[in-house]
Design a protein around this motif. Structure first.
Motif, PDB file in Angstrom:
ATOM      1  N   ARG A 134     -59.573 -19.803  30.752  1.00 51.14           N
ATOM      2  CA  ARG A 134     -60.784 -18.877  30.532  1.00 51.14           C
ATOM      3  C   ARG A 134     -60.235 -17.598  29.987  1.00 51.14           C
ATOM      4  N   GLN A 135     -60.927 -17.394  28.897  1.00 55.32           N
ATOM      5  CA  GLN A 135     -60.794 -16.087  28.287  1.00 55.32           C
ATOM      6  C   GLN A 135     -61.193 -14.886  29.267  1.00 55.32           C
ATOM      7  N   VAL A 136     -60.484 -13.678  29.344  1.00 56.69           N
ATOM      8  CA  VAL A 136     -61.179 -12.648  30.023  1.00 56.69           C
ATOM      9  C   VAL A 136     -60.597 -11.392  29.620  1.00 56.69           C
ATOM     10  N   VAL A 137     -61.142 -10.378  29.965  1.00 60.99           N
ATOM     11  CA  VAL A 137     -60.404  -9.118  29.461  1.00 60.99           C
ATOM     12  C   VAL A 137     -60.139  -8.469  30.838  1.00 60.99           C
ATOM     13  N   LEU A 138     -58.922  -8.238  30.833  1.00 62.04           N
ATOM     14  CA  LEU A 138     -58.152  -7.613  32.063  1.00 62.04           C
ATOM     15  C   LEU A 138     -57.760  -6.143  31.687  1.00 62.04           C
ATOM     16  N   ILE A 139     -58.282  -5.431  32.947  1.00 62.29           N
ATOM     17  CA  ILE A 139     -57.910  -3.930  33.003  1.00 62.29           C
ATOM     18  C   ILE A 139     -57.190  -3.642  34.136  1.00 62.29           C
ATOM     19  N   GLY A 140     -56.352  -2.668  34.231  1.00 62.87           N
ATOM     20  CA  GLY A 140     -55.972  -2.285  35.468  1.00 62.87           C
ATOM     21  C   GLY A 140     -54.921  -0.937  35.477  1.00 62.87           C
ATOM     22  N   HIS A 141     -54.867  -0.366  36.485  1.00 64.81           N
ATOM     23  CA  HIS A 141     -53.922   0.795  36.684  1.00 64.81           C
ATOM     24  C   HIS A 141     -52.516   0.421  36.488  1.00 64.81           C
ATOM     25  N   GLN A 142     -51.759   1.116  35.797  1.00 64.87           N
ATOM     26  CA  GLN A 142     -50.213   0.737  35.455  1.00 64.87           C
ATOM     27  C   GLN A 142     -49.288   2.021  36.156  1.00 64.87           C
ATOM     28  N   LYS A 143     -48.757   1.763  37.130  1.00 68.38           N
ATOM     29  CA  LYS A 143     -47.910   2.977  37.564  1.00 68.38           C
ATOM     30  C   LYS A 143     -46.258   3.055  37.208  1.00 68.38           C
ATOM     31  N   GLY A 144     -45.999   1.910  36.374  1.00 72.76           N
ATOM     32  CA  GLY A 144     -44.635   1.952  35.736  1.00 72.76           C
ATOM     33  C   GLY A 144     -43.567   1.234  36.761  1.00 72.76           C
ATOM     34  N   ARG A 145     -42.468   0.984  36.423  1.00 74.73           N
ATOM     35  CA  ARG A 145     -41.516   0.228  37.192  1.00 74.73           C
ATOM     36  C   ARG A 145     -40.238   1.214  37.665  1.00 74.73           C
ATOM     37  N   ASP A 146     -39.604   1.917  36.448  1.00 74.08           N
ATOM     38  CA  ASP A 146     -38.648   2.839  36.937  1.00 74.08           C
ATOM     39  C   ASP A 146     -39.177   4.203  36.978  1.00 74.08           C
ATOM     40  N   THR A 147     -38.355   5.441  37.165  1.00 73.38           N
ATOM     41  CA  THR A 147     -38.840   6.707  37.340  1.00 73.38           C
ATOM     42  C   THR A 147     -39.446   7.107  36.011  1.00 73.38           C
ATOM     43  N   ALA A 148     -38.453   7.151  34.818  1.00 73.97           N
ATOM     44  CA  ALA A 148     -39.154   7.715  33.650  1.00 73.97           C
ATOM     45  C   ALA A 148     -40.432   6.901  33.188  1.00 73.97           C
ATOM     46  N   GLU A 149     -40.732   5.644  33.358  1.00 69.94           N
ATOM     47  CA  GLU A 149     -41.986   5.283  32.993  1.00 69.94           C
ATOM     48  C   GLU A 149     -42.871   5.507  34.063  1.00 69.94           C
ATOM     49  N   ARG A 150     -42.559   5.777  35.248  1.00 66.21           N
ATOM     50  CA  ARG A 150     -43.638   6.284  36.334  1.00 66.21           C
ATOM     51  C   ARG A 150     -44.068   7.895  35.839  1.00 66.21           C
ATOM     52  N   VAL A 151     -43.216   8.640  35.285  1.00 65.25           N
ATOM     53  CA  VAL A 151     -43.716   9.915  34.953  1.00 65.25           C
ATOM     54  C   VAL A 151     -44.401   9.835  33.694  1.00 65.25           C
ATOM     55  N   ARG A 152     -44.051   8.991  32.666  1.00 58.42           N
ATOM     56  CA  ARG A 152     -44.970   8.607  31.420  1.00 58.42           C
ATOM     57  C   ARG A 152     -46.322   8.270  31.597  1.00 58.42           C
ATOM     58  N   ARG A 153     -46.444   7.380  32.594  1.00 55.51           N
ATOM     59  CA  ARG A 153     -47.679   6.819  33.137  1.00 55.51           C
ATOM     60  C   ARG A 153     -48.521   7.610  34.004  1.00 55.51           C
ATOM     61  N   ASN A 154     -48.013   8.930  34.477  1.00 58.07           N
ATOM     62  CA  ASN A 154     -48.639   9.809  35.415  1.00 58.07           C
ATOM     63  C   ASN A 154     -48.736   9.151  36.691  1.00 58.07           C
ATOM     64  N   PHE A 155     -47.785   8.202  37.188  1.00 64.44           N
ATOM     65  CA  PHE A 155     -47.750   7.512  38.395  1.00 64.44           C
ATOM     66  C   PHE A 155     -48.924   6.695  38.752  1.00 64.44           C
ATOM     67  N   GLY A 156     -49.595   6.018  37.560  1.00 63.15           N
ATOM     68  CA  GLY A 156     -50.768   5.400  37.639  1.00 63.15           C
ATOM     69  C   GLY A 156     -52.198   6.219  37.986  1.00 63.15           C
ATOM     70  N   MET A 157     -52.172   7.565  37.839  1.00 73.66           N
ATOM     71  CA  MET A 157     -53.324   8.287  38.051  1.00 73.66           C
ATOM     72  C   MET A 157     -53.817   8.609  36.517  1.00 73.66           C
TER      73      MET A 157
END
Length: 560
Positions: free
Chosen positions: A352-375
């Motif tokens: 089934r085709q869907v549109v998916l949307i979600g918060h993204q915290k990231g995996r490592d510290t650098a990605e979490r900072v880049r993604r504002n810890f999902g905020m």
């Protein structure tokens, strides 16, 4: 590319020599630096569309020289010369065809013909092609390469911007997917009309896009321009294009996007609405949704907090890549930026085709900072709203995955209207006519979570939490001591068992022993089954009834 001999080509960017045969096999991209050479319309059609599927659309009859224009030479002479040199009627070729078996209508511009400029012939051809897409109910692809509107046609050329924009508006109203592929260069009246109006805007690496050219801008404002100004990559970072796609990846990317178009949409809307499936498979699906609070264990509040925030819990992109076939991430709010704390796109959930949307915290510290810890920033909620509207246009269900401490509490976010963006998202979701299912997969913090959680079915993973405020925030305000966070968590009833007991969530998704972080793959499969079942429960409803039930769901909270 500079052709040195019949066999060798020099790249104008890196100056590497490339064997001509290799250059052609590499789809006219430099194997050294990746620079994309220009393609004419025939080459582009040959690269993108399936062999044997292409049928030409006739060029519409137009007034060739509406002003009788002449400068040092007559416009009529320039047109004749361009036609003889390119073998084209004008600067666009329009066809029907297929991309990896998916049918579409395509309008492909050619920069060789008077700089790909937009005149009455181009505007009419693109409009007629859009009308063909409307009649056939096929997605419409526009490949742009242009210096802008054609000066020799004066205000007639200007009117083509309105004509083509109007044609795309009619496709919007009819629910026909539109995709733009922006190539180098795309400027002026083309950029300010159909080039940037697609549901999805893709760009080739290094493609330059803008209204005014960099030379004009620099001369006008008398300042140096930023590095990479007006390139595809520059615009991607500012939320104005969905993706920068290298030429070898264009065909599969387009094929996955084209699957979002459902050819029998009108028939489905008018057909009687089926009841949710109640067969043996449905019974198996129900087992993946816990609806009895008594079937869930009581948990220590401190453990609930630790589990919901565990750094190894699966995140939205990891779920998307496991749950969805052909997932294509789409970026940007088309206004000010692309918030990396919210991700979304189109893919197939169990067919089934869907549109998916979600918060993204990231995996490592650098990605979490880049993604504002999902905020999320306001751009994140506006990107989500843009994707929800696309889901409505294409009649696709929306699935949201919530995992955020809350909306980003920064100065810039407030300046750009954080409260307004959250409020608009909540209002929009309350009235979406398509099915909406939400899963709280980790933290559900405050209005930043609710902005993606106004749904027909709201699920919570067993290890998730959901509250008006973080336990630490509540403890600091009411206990005057953040160390009292477990007491606050207990008082706030943030765990899945209490959320289900109070009806805040409709069901709980089981997790593997020890939590989702212990076996992310198994957690994803449990979530897949739960989302599939929840969608089956709401997809059979008429849109008006679906919206009415969703609004009643939230209307009842707090009533005696």
């Amino acid at each position: 590319m500079d052709v040195l001999t019949a066999a060798w080509i020099r790249c104008p960017q890196c100056s590497d020599l490339t064997y001509g045969g290799r250059y052609e096999r590499n789809l006219r991209t430099c194997p050294g630096c990746g620079a994309h050479g220009r393609l004419d319309a025939e080459q582009r059609i040959g690269q993108l569309l399936d062999p044997g599927s292409v049928e030409r659309l006739a060029s519409p009859a137009v007034v060739a020289d509406p002003l009788g224009f002449a400068d040092t030479r007559s416009y009529a002479e320039r047109l004749t010369e361009a036609r003889e040199r390119t073998g084209m009627d004008d600067a666009v070729a329009c066809v029907t065809g297929e991309v990896m078996g998916r049918p579409l209508v395509a309008a492909v511009m050619d920069f060789r013909f008077m700089g790909g400029s937009l005149g009455v012939a181009v505007g009419e051809a693109i409009t007629a092609a859009a009308e063909t897409a409307l009649r056939l109910r096929r997605p419409f692809l526009i490949v742009t390469a242009s210096g802008g509107a054609r000066m020799q046609e004066g205000a007639f050329a200007l009117m083509q911007m309105a004509k083509t924009a109007q044609a795309l508006a009619e496709l919007d109203e009819a629910g026909i997917l539109t995709v733009t592929l922006v190539t180098d260069p795309t400027y002026g009246g083309v950029a300010a009309s159909y080039a940037t109006l697609g549901d999805v805007v893709l760009a080739e690496p290094g493609a330059r896009v803008g209204f005014a050219g960099p030379r004009v801008i620099k001369q006008t404002i008398q300042t140096e321009l930023p590095d990479g100004f007006q390139t595809a990559e520059f615009l991607l970072a500012r939320g104005l294009v969905d993706a920068v796609v290298p030429r070898p990846a264009l065909r599969p990317t387009l094929a996955d996007l084209l699957e979002a178009q459902v050819p029998v949409r009108a028939a489905r809307r008018n057909a009687p609405h089926a009841e949710p499936d109640t067969g043996p498979d449905a019974a198996a699906g129900r087992a993946t949704l816990v609806r009895d609070p008594g079937a869930l264990p009581e948990r220590d509040p401190a453990e609930i907090i630790r589990a919901a925030r565990h750094e190894e819990r699966p995140n939205t992109l990891e779920y998307a890549n496991q749950l969805l076939d052909g997932f294509q991430e789409l970026r940007g709010d088309r206004l000010t930026g692309d918030c990396p704390a919210v991700v979304g796109g189109i893919g197939r959930l169990d067919g089934r085709q869907v549109v998916l949307i979600g918060h993204q915290k990231g995996r490592d510290t650098a990605e979490r900072v880049r993604r504002n810890f999902g905020m999320a920033l306001p751009e994140g909620y506006r990107k989500a709203a843009r994707l929800m509207r696309l889901a409505v246009k294409l009649d696709l269900p929306v699935v949201t995955l919530v995992d955020t401490p809350g909306a980003h509490p920064g100065i810039g976010a407030e300046e750009r209207g954080q409260a307004w963006a959250i409020a608009e998202s909540i209002r929009l979701m309350s009235g979406l006519p398509v099915p909406v299912v939400t899963a709280i997969t980790g933290e559900g913090g405050s209005g930043g979570a609710l902005a993606l959680a106004v749904a027909d079915r709201v699920l919570a993973c067993a290890g998730a939490m959901y509250s008006v405020i973080s336990p630490e925030g509540c403890a600091a305000i009411l206990w005057q001591d953040q160390a009292a966070a477990p007491h606050a968590a207990a008082a706030l009833r943030i765990g899945a068992r209490d959320l289900l007991r109070h009806g805040i969530v409709d069901a709980v998704v089981p997790e593997p022993d020890g939590g989702a972080h212990e076996d992310p793959s198994a957690a994803a499969e449990l979530l897949r089954a739960a989302l599939t079942r929840a969608l089956a429960e709401v997809c059979g409803l008429a849109p008006a009834e679906r919206v009415a039930r969703r609004r009643r769901r939230f209307r009842r909270f707090g009533l005696a």
